[in-house]
Design a protein around this motif. Structure first.
Motif, mmCIF file in Angstrom:
data_model
loop_
_atom_site.group_PDB
_atom_site.id
_atom_site.type_symbol
_atom_site.label_atom_id
_atom_site.label_comp_id
_atom_site.label_asym_id
_atom_site.label_seq_id
_atom_site.Cartn_x
_atom_site.Cartn_y
_atom_site.Cartn_z
ATOM 1 N N GLU A 103 0.695 -1.135 0.076
ATOM 2 C CA GLU A 103 0.092 0.056 -0.125
ATOM 3 C C GLU A 103 0.877 1.146 -0.147
ATOM 4 O OE1 GLU A 103 -3.162 0.788 0.115
ATOM 5 O OE2 GLU A 103 -4.221 -1.161 0.085
ATOM 6 N N LEU A 104 0.080 2.427 -0.602
ATOM 7 C CA LEU A 104 1.160 3.788 -0.227
ATOM 8 C C LEU A 104 0.754 4.038 1.176
ATOM 9 C CD1 LEU A 104 0.185 5.856 -3.323
ATOM 10 C CD2 LEU A 104 2.461 4.958 -2.775
ATOM 11 N N GLU A 105 1.950 4.195 1.876
ATOM 12 C CA GLU A 105 1.680 4.978 3.095
ATOM 13 C C GLU A 105 2.629 6.028 3.439
ATOM 14 O OE1 GLU A 105 1.999 1.392 5.910
ATOM 15 O OE2 GLU A 105 3.272 0.595 4.397
ATOM 16 N N GLN A 106 2.415 6.781 4.158
ATOM 17 C CA GLN A 106 3.248 7.890 4.720
ATOM 18 C C GLN A 106 4.582 7.113 5.400
ATOM 19 O OE1 GLN A 106 1.292 10.912 7.112
ATOM 20 N NE2 GLN A 106 0.875 11.747 5.135
ATOM 21 N N PHE A 107 5.852 7.976 5.001
ATOM 22 C CA PHE A 107 6.944 7.251 5.311
ATOM 23 C C PHE A 107 6.994 7.249 7.219
ATOM 24 C CE2 PHE A 107 11.510 7.512 6.676
ATOM 25 C CZ PHE A 107 11.947 6.480 5.974
ATOM 26 N N ILE A 154 14.337 10.810 3.339
ATOM 27 C CA ILE A 154 12.744 10.820 3.063
ATOM 28 C C ILE A 154 11.888 11.437 4.054
ATOM 29 C CG2 ILE A 154 10.857 9.454 2.388
ATOM 30 C CD1 ILE A 154 12.711 7.030 1.775
ATOM 31 N N ASP A 155 11.316 12.312 3.659
ATOM 32 C CA ASP A 155 10.431 13.261 4.523
ATOM 33 C C ASP A 155 9.430 12.230 5.337
ATOM 34 O OD1 ASP A 155 10.374 16.112 5.148
ATOM 35 O OD2 ASP A 155 8.338 15.842 4.733
ATOM 36 N N GLU A 156 8.885 12.538 6.322
ATOM 37 C CA GLU A 156 8.119 11.712 7.282
ATOM 38 C C GLU A 156 6.754 11.833 6.473
ATOM 39 O OE1 GLU A 156 7.299 12.418 11.271
ATOM 40 O OE2 GLU A 156 9.085 11.014 11.593
ATOM 41 N N ASP A 157 6.153 12.796 5.748
ATOM 42 C CA ASP A 157 5.004 12.875 5.020
ATOM 43 C C ASP A 157 4.903 12.221 3.848
ATOM 44 O OD1 ASP A 157 4.226 14.450 7.449
ATOM 45 O OD2 ASP A 157 4.700 16.217 6.272
ATOM 46 N N ASP A 158 6.177 11.944 3.267
ATOM 47 C CA ASP A 158 6.161 11.332 1.846
ATOM 48 C C ASP A 158 5.633 10.128 1.822
ATOM 49 O OD1 ASP A 158 7.362 13.399 0.724
ATOM 50 O OD2 ASP A 158 9.568 12.414 0.773
ATOM 51 N N LEU A 159 4.774 9.791 0.606
ATOM 52 C CA LEU A 159 4.224 8.474 0.393
ATOM 53 C C LEU A 159 5.175 7.633 0.069
ATOM 54 C CD1 LEU A 159 0.710 9.506 -1.334
ATOM 55 C CD2 LEU A 159 1.189 8.548 0.877
ATOM 56 N N VAL A 160 5.245 6.251 0.564
ATOM 57 C CA VAL A 160 6.060 5.370 0.135
ATOM 58 C C VAL A 160 5.536 4.011 -0.067
ATOM 59 C CG1 VAL A 160 8.078 6.626 1.015
ATOM 60 C CG2 VAL A 160 6.896 4.920 2.494
ATOM 61 N N MET A 161 6.109 3.179 -0.788
ATOM 62 C CA MET A 161 5.517 1.986 -0.832
ATOM 63 C C MET A 161 6.662 0.976 -0.509
ATOM 64 S SD MET A 161 3.678 -0.063 -3.992
ATOM 65 C CE MET A 161 2.169 0.783 -3.927
ATOM 66 N N ARG A 162 6.548 0.016 0.663
ATOM 67 C CA ARG A 162 7.504 -0.721 1.022
ATOM 68 C C ARG A 162 7.097 -2.237 0.474
ATOM 69 N NH1 ARG A 162 10.194 -1.737 6.539
ATOM 70 N NH2 ARG A 162 10.620 -3.957 6.254
ATOM 71 N N TYR A 163 8.181 -2.605 -0.028
ATOM 72 C CA TYR A 163 7.994 -4.181 -0.626
ATOM 73 C C TYR A 163 8.730 -5.121 0.254
ATOM 74 C CZ TYR A 163 7.000 -1.508 -4.933
ATOM 75 O OH TYR A 163 6.335 -0.816 -5.968
ATOM 76 N N ASN A 164 8.258 -6.059 0.905
ATOM 77 C CA ASN A 164 8.693 -7.092 1.696
ATOM 78 C C ASN A 164 9.165 -8.335 0.807
ATOM 79 O OD1 ASN A 164 8.510 -5.620 4.176
ATOM 80 N ND2 ASN A 164 6.389 -6.083 3.853
ATOM 81 N N TRP A 165 10.030 -7.983 -0.049
ATOM 82 C CA TRP A 165 10.328 -9.179 -1.065
ATOM 83 C C TRP A 165 10.488 -10.565 -0.526
ATOM 84 C CZ3 TRP A 165 9.244 -6.966 -5.327
ATOM 85 C CH2 TRP A 165 9.707 -5.628 -5.570
ATOM 86 N N GLN A 173 12.561 -3.289 0.560
ATOM 87 C CA GLN A 173 12.927 -1.808 -0.102
ATOM 88 C C GLN A 173 11.772 -0.858 0.029
ATOM 89 O OE1 GLN A 173 15.900 -1.439 -1.558
ATOM 90 N NE2 GLN A 173 16.617 -3.469 -1.831
ATOM 91 N N VAL A 174 12.150 0.170 0.232
ATOM 92 C CA VAL A 174 11.211 1.340 0.139
ATOM 93 C C VAL A 174 11.157 2.096 -1.031
ATOM 94 C CG1 VAL A 174 10.561 3.542 1.458
ATOM 95 C CG2 VAL A 174 10.977 1.360 2.720
ATOM 96 N N VAL A 175 10.392 2.323 -1.433
ATOM 97 C CA VAL A 175 10.121 3.250 -2.892
ATOM 98 C C VAL A 175 9.361 4.431 -2.673
ATOM 99 C CG1 VAL A 175 9.719 3.245 -5.385
ATOM 100 C CG2 VAL A 175 10.752 1.364 -4.472
ATOM 101 N N THR A 176 9.678 5.473 -2.940
ATOM 102 C CA THR A 176 9.019 6.938 -2.816
ATOM 103 C C THR A 176 8.257 7.308 -3.897
ATOM 104 O OG1 THR A 176 10.684 8.529 -3.395
ATOM 105 C CG2 THR A 176 10.527 7.673 -1.062
ATOM 106 N N LEU A 177 6.893 7.916 -3.346
ATOM 107 C CA LEU A 177 6.317 8.561 -4.628
ATOM 108 C C LEU A 177 6.665 10.329 -4.756
ATOM 109 C CD1 LEU A 177 3.923 7.627 -6.417
ATOM 110 C CD2 LEU A 177 2.305 8.862 -4.944
ATOM 111 N N SER A 178 7.437 10.453 -3.851
ATOM 112 C CA SER A 178 7.665 11.976 -3.969
ATOM 113 C C SER A 178 8.556 12.594 -5.132
ATOM 114 C CB SER A 178 8.382 12.398 -2.567
ATOM 115 O OG SER A 178 9.614 11.808 -2.494
#
Lengths: 234, 551
Positions: free
Chosen positions: A199-203, A219-230, B157-162
């Motif tokens: 999901e897209l979450e805030q960092f 990365i800024d705390e408010d940035d949206l990120v996706m975390r991949y747990n491979w 891994q963490v990928v940003t949208l910013s």
């Protein structure tokens, strides 16, 4: 057309009586003998629920998102183009903006960098929206499943209604998949929208671990990120 | 048989001359199957490369392979000459594991910019003096270098949208400047896939573009390194340049692997290969034409549909031949999978029908496009690419030929059956979008000539000599540490592959030199100062395919 009644009904009432009897006569299922039917007599009319009607309309007028990712998009273009011409099935006008589209065909491999983007495009589409996963890559990652950068199927990120297997599927297969989707829409079926693994979450909301702490300076705390747990990917 | 088409040759630079030129800077020799190789110190890169270019004429930095051994990192610069690509030299630059820093070649060859960014991204070698040392294929926040030996693929891994900045956000509007930042893509109809172009505009004029790629980086090199030579690698090339250039790409792998394992391909198989490859080239150029018309006209109804109508015919022919519409997997090491489909006469007649109808169709395209005034206004003198710039950025294929660079590997570095056939290399001197379209249109006609001759040969070929495959061992295990770099002329240009064998039945390193990658890198040179619609036209005329750019 003239305003004259049709000849056979003008001359004789027998045909309409026959039709009425066939529709509401003796021995038939009582459920169809409504007041409306008695009032209308033999005139044809359709009874439907409004939402069923809407689903029928929806299924026959689908606006696809113009969304090319990888190899499958070439076959998708063939499906839109002459010979296969998916327009015959009321699904032929690709829309360049997600806000005008209600069906997204995902034609290709989803990689880590594109995952958040696809989620964002999906989120921008108005409800009700449907997704057709085209090709093996959207099912499991396909031939690239073992890649370090490849998301193991589009369903890790967005809900998918119809999977069309193949590498790539033939245009006929995609047409079949779209028809199946129309059938499902007409029957008011769709995939439940549930939380997906990625999901897209805030960092700032990510659980603190080694990786998150390492990236904290970038990365800024408010940035949206996706975390991949491979490691957890099937 | 006579060779009807002679490549222009220059005096060959002999190994002795090379040795003398590099002199003491060569600390060892590391010869490859295709070229002499010189090992040099990481501090001498710019020196040696500049000398090779200026003194010996090696003006084409074809590829940079980076790899990690147990005890060192290595960057290999594969150099060629535009006038004669059979003259090659490899410059090998080893660096230590503790401090993998090597001098950047960017000041000598602009094309090294993207090469070295990729090498840093995937393998982890630092290039000192590189103007823009960022990751290129993987997201900025990626941890580790996936093609290095100690990479753990299961780590999260963490990928940003910013990184997708929003141009209308307040912090992007600078009261001091009157420029505007605009994202084109990654999901945009004009980008031919998932390409993201960060554009800086002054009014309608493009000041700067920065292509952001990697949205389709699906680990092709890793996949090929995990596959066995004999059968498991061949399906992947189809998926690099997926615009029905399948057989052209398969040939790239077939050629390099056949050189590596020393396999002789029967002549009959070479004729079939040549025919199939040229059919693919036509299909690919048709799509390039159709989507280009879509870009400059917004024309979904006429040219685009015409192009697809003609492509469908080719795809039917190729399906009869190979069994698949798009991902053919038809070549085998040492030949092709099977002979023409039965009944042969029908297949040949069907293909001839297509060739007979082609000239009329090409006329139709010329009426619709190239002689159309509106089209000419959009394309003539826009997206100028000077030949010197094209060479500096390593451009090849129709993009280079549209700038008057007479470079075609089918003629200059012959393989297959091309040298025995009669055809011409198409070049145009306009250097603009229009020339590139013309080159593709005329190449379609040249390809048709080649197919015609191949069909004649196939028809007359004695029945008992129709050998489609050489005898190839079930398991290929080339000698350890054999290195080879070979290229073929794909639909978009020079498609090269480097393989290092490690004694097993899988390659130790498999590196793909993609033509689109370099053709795209030149975009910034073509569009600076042009209007934004010309940016779209220029991008369309480069005919990139993101599967090959990102691999």
């Amino acid at each position: 057309m003239s305003n004259e009644p049709r000849q056979q009904i003008h001359d004789s009432t027998a045909p309409s009586t026959d039709t009425r009897d066939a529709r509401i006569g003796e021995g038939l299922d009582n459920r169809f003998n409504s007041k409306l039917r008695e009032a209308f007599g033999a005139s044809p009319f359709i009874l439907t629920k409004f939402d069923q009607f809407m689903n029928w309309v929806r299924g026959n007028s689908m606006f696809m998102l113009q969304f090319g990712i990888a190899c499958c998009s070439i076959e998708m273009m063939s499906t839109y183009a002459i010979k296969h011409d998916i327009d015959r099935f009321g699904a032929g006008v690709p829309r360049a903006s997600p806000r005008q589209a209600d069906v997204m065909i995902v034609p290709g491999t989803i990689v880590s960098k594109f995952g958040p983007r696809m989620k964002r495009v999906y989120d921008q589409m108005p409800e009700p929206k449907f997704v057709v996963g085209m090709g093996s890559c959207t099912i499991s990652g396909g031939p690239f499943q073992e890649g370090y950068n490849v998301v193991k199927g589009a369903e890790e990120i967005i809900p998918v209604d119809i999977h069309v297997p193949g590498c790539p599927p033939r245009p006929e297969a995609l047409v079949y998949g779209v028809l199946k989707l129309q059938e499902r829409i007409k029957n008011s079926e769709s995939s439940p929208v549930v939380v997906k693994p990625y999901e897209l979450e805030q960092f700032g909301d990510l659980p603190q671990d080694e990786l998150v702490q390492k990236l904290a300076s970038e990365i800024d705390e408010d940035d949206l990120v996706m975390r991949y747990n491979w490691a957890d990917s099937p | 048989m006579s060779t009807d088409i002679e490549p222009p040759r220059t005096a060959e630079t002999t190994e002795d001359e090379l040795e003398a030129l590099i002199g003491d800077r060569a600390i060892a020799r590391d010869d490859h199957l295709n070229a002499p190789g010189f090992v040099i110190n990481p501090d001498d890169v710019q020196d040696v490369l500049a000398d090779l270019r200026d003194e010996a004429g090696f003006d084409h930095l074809s590829c940079l392979t980076a790899q990690q051994y147990e005890d060192r990192y290595e960057s290999i610069y594969h150099m060629k000459k535009y006038v004669d690509p059979t003259q090659e030299v490899s410059v090998v630059v080893p660096t230590t594991l503790d401090e993998p820093t090597s001098q950047s070649a960017e000041p000598v060859f602009r094309t090294a910019d993207w090469h070295e960014r990729e090498a840093f991204d995937l393998v982890g070698i630092d290039y000192e003096g590189h103007p823009d040392p960022r990751r290129i294929l993987l997201p900025e926040t990626w941890q580790g270098h996936p093609l290095s030996l100690d990479y753990d693929q299961t780590k999260p891994q963490v990928v940003t949208l910013s990184e997708y900045e929003n141009p209308i956000q307040p912090d992007h509007i600078d009261s001091e400047s009157d420029t505007m930042f605009l994202n084109v893509g990654p999901h945009h109809p004009a980008t031919h896939g998932v390409l993201h172009i960060k554009t800086v505009l002054d009014g309608e004029t493009v000041l700067d573009v920065d292509p952001d790629i990697g949205y389709l980086h699906r680990c092709e090199e890793q996949m090929c390194q995990q596959g066995t030579y004999r059968h498991q690698i061949m399906p992947y090339p189809d998926r690099w340049d997926y615009v029905s250039s399948g057989l052209l790409n398969e040939w790239a792998y077939a050629r390099v692997a056949e050189d590596l394992a020393d396999i002789e391909v029967p002549e009959y198989a070479q004729v079939i290969r040549t025919m199939g490859a040229e059919l693919c080239r036509i299909a690919s150029h048709m799509l390039a034409l159709g989507t280009f018309a879509l870009d400059v006209y917004g024309d979904f109804t006429a040219v685009f549909q015409y192009a697809f109508r003609d492509r469908e015919v080719i795809q039917d022919i190729l399906e009869d031949l190979t069994g698949q519409r798009l991902m053919f997997n038809y070549f085998r090491l040492g030949g092709v999978a099977w002979d023409l489909p039965e009944p042969r006469e029908e297949f040949i007649a069907q293909t001839r029908d297509f060739l007979d109808e082609l000239p009329a169709k090409v006329d139709e395209y010329n009426d619709l496009l190239t002689t159309n005034e509106i089209f000419q206004i959009r394309c003539v003198d826009t997206g100028i690419l000077e030949p010197e710039v094209a060479k500096e950025y390593g451009c090849t294929g129709p993009v280079a030929r549209g700038s008057g660079i007479d470079y075609d590997l089918r003629r200059d570095d012959p393989y297959g059956y091309y040298e025995n056939l009669e055809w011409d290399v198409v070049t145009e001197d306009g250097c603009d979008n229009y020339s590139r379209v013309l080159v593709r249109m005329r190449e379609v006609e040249e390809s048709a000539k080649i197919i015609e001759q191949c069909l004649d040969l196939i028809e007359e070929w004695p029945e008992d000599e129709r050998e489609v495959q050489a005898n190839v061992p079930r398991t290929l295990k080339p000698d350890p540490d054999t290195e080879v770099y070979r290229a073929v002329e794909g639909a978009k240009g020079e498609l090269g592959i480097y393989i290092r064998s490690d004694g097993t039945d899988k390659p130790g390193r498999f590196k793909i030199r993609s033509p689109c990658y370099h053709n795209l890198s030149v975009l910034e040179q073509m569009v600076q100062g042009e209007y934004i619609p010309d940016l779209v036209a220029s991008l369309g005329s480069l005919d990139i395919v993101l599967g090959e750019v990102d691999r």
